[in-house]
Design an enzyme around this catalytic site. Structure first.
Site, PDB file in Angstrom:
ATOM      1  N   LYS B  73       0.877  -1.083  -0.109  1.00 30.31           N
ATOM      2  CA  LYS B  73       0.075   0.007   0.127  1.00 30.31           C
ATOM      3  C   LYS B  73       0.913   1.223  -0.001  1.00 30.31           C
ATOM      4  O   LYS B  73       1.960   1.196   0.756  1.00 30.31           O
ATOM      5  CB  LYS B  73      -0.878   0.031   1.295  1.00 30.31           C
ATOM      6  CG  LYS B  73      -1.891   1.157   1.265  1.00 30.31           C
ATOM      7  CD  LYS B  73      -2.937   1.019   2.495  1.00 30.31           C
ATOM      8  CE  LYS B  73      -4.088   2.080   2.762  1.00 30.31           C
ATOM      9  NZ  LYS B  73      -4.885   1.985   3.781  1.00 30.31           N
ATOM     10  N   SER B 148      -9.854   2.009   3.035  1.00 35.36           N
ATOM     11  CA  SER B 148      -8.826   2.711   2.321  1.00 35.36           C
ATOM     12  C   SER B 148      -7.983   2.071   1.461  1.00 35.36           C
ATOM     13  O   SER B 148      -7.568   2.442   0.403  1.00 35.36           O
ATOM     14  CB  SER B 148      -8.297   3.857   2.973  1.00 35.36           C
ATOM     15  OG  SER B 148      -7.332   3.135   3.978  1.00 35.36           O
ATOM     16  N   SER B 172     -10.212  -0.204   7.174  1.00 34.35           N
ATOM     17  CA  SER B 172      -9.521  -0.160   5.624  1.00 34.35           C
ATOM     18  C   SER B 172      -8.839  -1.321   5.108  1.00 34.35           C
ATOM     19  O   SER B 172      -8.170  -1.161   4.181  1.00 34.35           O
ATOM     20  CB  SER B 172      -8.592   1.084   5.889  1.00 34.35           C
ATOM     21  OG  SER B 172      -9.218   2.122   5.798  1.00 34.35           O
TER      22      SER B 172
END
Lengths: 485, 481
Positions: B73, B148, B172
């Site tokens: 990420k 997210s 997330s």
């Protein structure tokens, strides 16, 4: 109307750690800009603070030395404001739960009287970097070397009543932290920074007047001057019908005045909240006891011991113990001079407080930079004590030591032939010579003006270039003159 | 096909010489070539570095995951590689150091293929809040992948990598795992180091991972987790080999179903999927009981005070002074700050900074932040009480499957309510997972499993047991087989 001043001091004490409070970067002063700041100090994305354990130890020592409470649990909080030399946009400090609270310091006010000044709290925080406005044309440079340097901010109660008391408090605090070895005490480099909160009120009034905070005071003398100026200024403003504005003022050492820096109207809402990156600092009894065991002898106790052990006056003991370096120098001097502390303490104290202090003052040196070592001075005192040289010759030897003319007092005495003449045959010939050369003075003595013996002894000392033992000269001179009567 | 293999199979096949790390990397880079742009799953590709790394690993292989391709990420700092947090603010930021998570996975032998798209600074539940554009859900390109960590979830779902890292602050990892039909785990707060993970809400942020199965997650988590002296909130506690805890046996395990998670709001289709999954757990020998978690309804308001408060503080460092975006021609310092931040941050980030600054401001602190800390303790207390009675909690991850891109973009409150089932575990700091459990109208539904603090092994084993009996986790989105 009669006015009285109400003064509280906030002192930033820079802790003498090797590395920063929340990072492993070094804290050394004076390096090239931004060479002592790592990713944590620069506030790179993703970095986290980790508390330096030495900082907690030092704050604990400080708390114990001011007889304060050490919080079993203290909390770091974030204090937010934007400024280019504050990399994170917040300063990690302590707000609701400081590590040290409810301490006090006793200061000397006037002859022998002491006054207790309360210390509200002392909390840990990180220093900011520096903005350099005069290095680049039309741009400001940021040096983050200082960012993250550990500080203890020590806040007194508003119990100080004069500029002199404020200076005494600051000096005492300075002496304490340097004794503890937790601060190098260098005021020029900002290791010990004093801000003064000053207000005035009619004598006897219970309410406080509006206060101002004066910053940028980097010596005790300036602190006294700044506070004196500020008290006068505030009284003038009020008596002139004006009002004191709560503001931060800057002391200007060149004019001796303070001037407005920023008013509290522009003050920030710091949005304090506990720093979620750091756990609360938990201090248990064992940690406190370990710190207590580590506490060095503090100035008050040392002064008392100096009086008892070395037979010093209260004033001399206080002067010598005001700084740990001076006290250590004194003790080393006596040790080098001989075993009899009670006998050698007084001369050592005199040498240090007058001759040595005079040289240091003249040459602008600190005691650490003294041109005469404690061993050298002790050696000199030993030679006076055993009558090898007189006090007068000793000053010559001292000057020679200062000038670096010899390794030791003995070497200088030897090289310059300053050894005192104690041989009675040699002294007798000097005495006879003086009597023969000064018949008028001899006659005066015989007529009963016995004081004139001093003149005759002086002639002997002169003729012997100061090397004759004055006590023996005096004794022999009196014997010979009396025999002539 | 290479991308059909489990992590254990990949590692074993490579160790057996069936193929090299270079082969594995090449195969996945091919899939990235084919699919990454369609999904907009990656912000940065590191093909050349990946090939070089794989070749180096082939020359000198070591580490439990040697040769395993992974996508990080874009919130994890990667040395020498752009680390943007999907923000214009960090569009020009090349991280000068590696996050601990990146460092540990690297030490275990992983090969980084690229950096995954995400919601800007991890703020969002749809991955629409990215400076680099929305990520698409591989199960239906008109739908959001969740957020997210949407890029990470979509990448694993589409087979662009066997595993991806993510972070979970309020859901997330779990929510995008559910929306994309992959397995995702958010460990206990403090289990995985936050050092080098760009902070959103420090007391909630926790790194974790996505993979195709609980078993795969176990391998990756074992390498990621553990105490880090650079993170004071990481916990000094041994990390077990999670894979060795996967017995597949959950008989006798007591699973609690919190009534509050099955009340109004949970859509019927999703409810059916979750009920069936729970029946499956029963069939595997688990005892299922209903429990009460009475403070669940406080989670959204608690979270939306604490997380923005911490965010407003954590994001203060992005000021245009030392790195990142700086506005053009600032006239003075205020202008530099104001425009750099107004131009560098997207609207959702600015909204949260303003909310956070407000709840921390003098006069409001007690009413908001302090109160939220108290309600947070009540929520954590619910978990304490629950785990006195049950070994594990099972619940839905979300009220409904993925929604169409744009549907909630203009309604922040509707968006925030998306996290209603994931926020409590985040606030309590307990570990949670999303496990693929079925479909509604062709969109995946996730079963949420929650374990007591530091019981990731129990959590992964329950998911593994379920996955041994079902095949939802092996399904591939059409077009990404």
């Amino acid at each position: 109307m009669n006015w009285e001043a109400v003064i509280g001091l906030e002192v930033h004490i820079q802790l003498a750690t090797q590395s920063k409070i929340f990072s492993s970067a070094p804290t050394a002063y004076g390096a090239e800009p931004n060479t002592q700041a790592n990713a944590v100090d620069v506030a790179m994305p993703g970095v986290l603070p980790v508390i330096n354990e030495q900082v907690i130890r030092m704050a604990t020592l400080f708390g114990l030395a001011i007889n304060a409470d050490i919080a079993p649990r203290s909390v770091f909080a974030r204090k937010h404001y934007f400024y280019p030399d504050l990399p994170k946009g917040y300063q990690i400090s302590q707000f609701e739960l400081p590590i040290v609270a409810n301490g006090h310091l006793d200061i000397t006010v006037g002859e022998g009287a002491t006054k207790r000044i309360g210390i509200t709290r002392a909390h840990l925080e990180e220093d900011a970097g520096k903005s350099l406005h005069d290095v680049f044309d039309r741009a400001t440079g940021i040096d983050l070397n200082r960012a993250g340097t550990p500080l203890v901010e020590c806040v007194s109660e508003p119990e100080i009543s004069s500029a002199a008391e404020a200076a005494a408090y600051a000096r005492k605090l300075h002496s304490l932290v340097t004794y503890l070895g937790i601060c190098d005490g260098n005021m020029q480099e900002g290791s010990f920074r004093v801000d003064a909160n000053v207000s005035v009120r009619p004598v006897g009034s219970a309410e406080f007047g509006t206060r101002t905070e004066t910053k940028n005071v980097n010596s005790f003398r300036f602190l006294e001057k700044a506070i004196e100026y500020e008290i006068e200024r505030q009284i003038d403003v009020i008596e002139g019908g004006g009002k004191i504005v709560q503001e931060t003022r800057l002391f200007d050492p060149t004019t001796g005045e303070t001037r407005s820096m920023r008013s509290k109207e522009e003050a920030h809402d710091y949005r304090y909240f506990p720093d979620p990156d750091l756990l609360p600092v938990a201090i248990d009894a064992a940690f406190i006891e370990a710190a207590r065991a580590e506490l060095p002898e503090l100035p008050g106790a040392k002064a008392e011991r100096f009086e008892a052990e070395y037979g010093l006056s209260t004033a001399d003991a206080a002067a010598l113990t005001a700084s740990r370096v001076w006290a250590d120098y004194f003790e080393a001097t006596v040790a080098a001079a001989g075993a009899d502390k009670a006998k050698l303490g007084k001369p050592a104290s005199n040498w240090i407080n007058t001759e040595l202090a005079g040289v240091l003052n003249r040459d602008g040196l600190s005691i650490g930079e003294a041109p005469v070592s404690a061993a050298q001075l002790g050696g000199l005192i030993a030679r006076v004590d055993d009558n090898t040289i007189s006090g007068k010759i000793a000053k010559q030897v001292f000057d020679a030591l200062v000038a670096g003319e010899g390794e030791s007092a003995d070497a200088i005495i030897e090289a310059k032939g300053l050894k005192q003449i104690t041989d009675s045959g040699a002294i007798e010939s000097f005495v006879d010579e003086a009597i023969a050369n000064n018949p008028d003075q001899v006659q005066q003595y015989l007529d009963g003006k016995t004081k004139v013996v001093g003149f005759l002894v002086g002639q002997v000392m002169k003729a012997s270039k100061g090397k004759a033992n004055p006590k023996e000269v005096n004794q022999m001179m009196v014997e010979k003159l009396n025999a002539m009567a | 096909m290479m991308h059909e293999r489990s992590i254990a199979e990949l590692i074993a096949a490579r160790a057996a010489g069936e193929f090299s790390a270079a082969d594995i990397t090449a195969a996945y880079l091919d899939r990235i070539d084919t699919h990454a742009d369609t999904l907009n799953a990656l912000i940065t590709r590191t093909d050349a570095a990946a090939r070089e790394r794989a070749a180096a690993l082939d020359a000198r292989a070591d580490g439990a995951l040697a040769g395993l391709p992974i996508i990080h990420k874009d919130i994890f700092c990667t040395k020498g590689v752009k680390t943007s947090c999907a923000s214009r603010m960090l569009d020009n930021f090349i991280a000068p150091y590696n996050a601990t998570v990146v460092e540990r996975l690297h030490a275990a032998g992983t090969v980084t293929l690229g950096k995954a798209n995400m919601d800007e600074f991890a703020m969002g539940s749809s991955n629409e809040n990215s400076f680099y554009g929305a990520v698409k859900n591989p199960w239906n390109l008109d739908f959001v992948p969740g957020g997210s960590s949407g890029g990470s979830a979509a990448a694993v779902a589409a087979g662009l990598a066997p595993a991806a890292t993510g972070t979970d602050t309020g859901g997330s990892i779990r929510q995008p795992a559910a929306f994309c039909g992959v397995t995702g785990i958010k460990p206990t707060y403090g289990r995985v180091s936050r050092y080098g993970m760009i902070a959103f809400a420090s007391s909630l942020d926790q790194g974790g991972c996505f993979a195709r199965s609980a078993e795969d997650c176990a391998h990756v988590l074992t390498a990621m987790a553990g105490f880090d002296e650079r993170d004071s909130t990481s916990v000094e506690r041994d990390v077990p080999d999670y894979a060795s805890q996967l017995t597949g046996d959950i008989s006798g395990l007591t699973i609690g179903l919190p009534r509050e998670y099955f009340a109004e709001g949970l859509e019927a289709g999703s409810r059916e999927v979750i009920d069936a999954a729970i029946d499956q757990m029963k069939a595997l020998g688990a005892n299922v009981v209903e429990i009460d978690m009475p403070h669940t309804d406080l989670a959204v308001s608690t979270y939306y005070v604490i997380a923005p408060a911490e965010a407003s503080s954590n994001l203060a460092r992005f000021d245009g002074v030392r790195y990142g975006y700086r506005c053009a021609d600032p006239v003075d310092l205020d202008d530099l700050y104001t425009r750099s931040r107004a131009e560098g941050f997207g609207p959702e980030v600015q909204r949260r900074i303003m909310m956070g600054a407000y709840v921390l401001s003098a006069g409001y602190y007690d009413a908001y932040y302090l109160k939220a800390q108290k309600t947070r303790r009540l929520i954590a207390g619910d978990f304490h009480d629950a785990f006195a009675k049950v070994d594990l909690i099972a619940a839905p991850v979300t009220q409904a499957p993925a929604f169409p891109i744009g549907e909630k973009a203009d309604d922040p409150v509707a968006m925030y309510l998306n996290d209603v089932y994931t926020l409590p575990a985040s606030l309590a700091g307990v570990p949670g997972m999303s496990v693929p459990a079925g479909f509604v109208d062709g969109l995946p539904v996730g079963l949420q499993l929650i374990a007591p603090w530091f019981e990731e092994g129990r959590l992964l084993n329950a998911a593994h047991s379920y996955q041994q009996a079902t095949d939802w986790h092996t399904r591939r989105p059409p077009g990404f087989e």
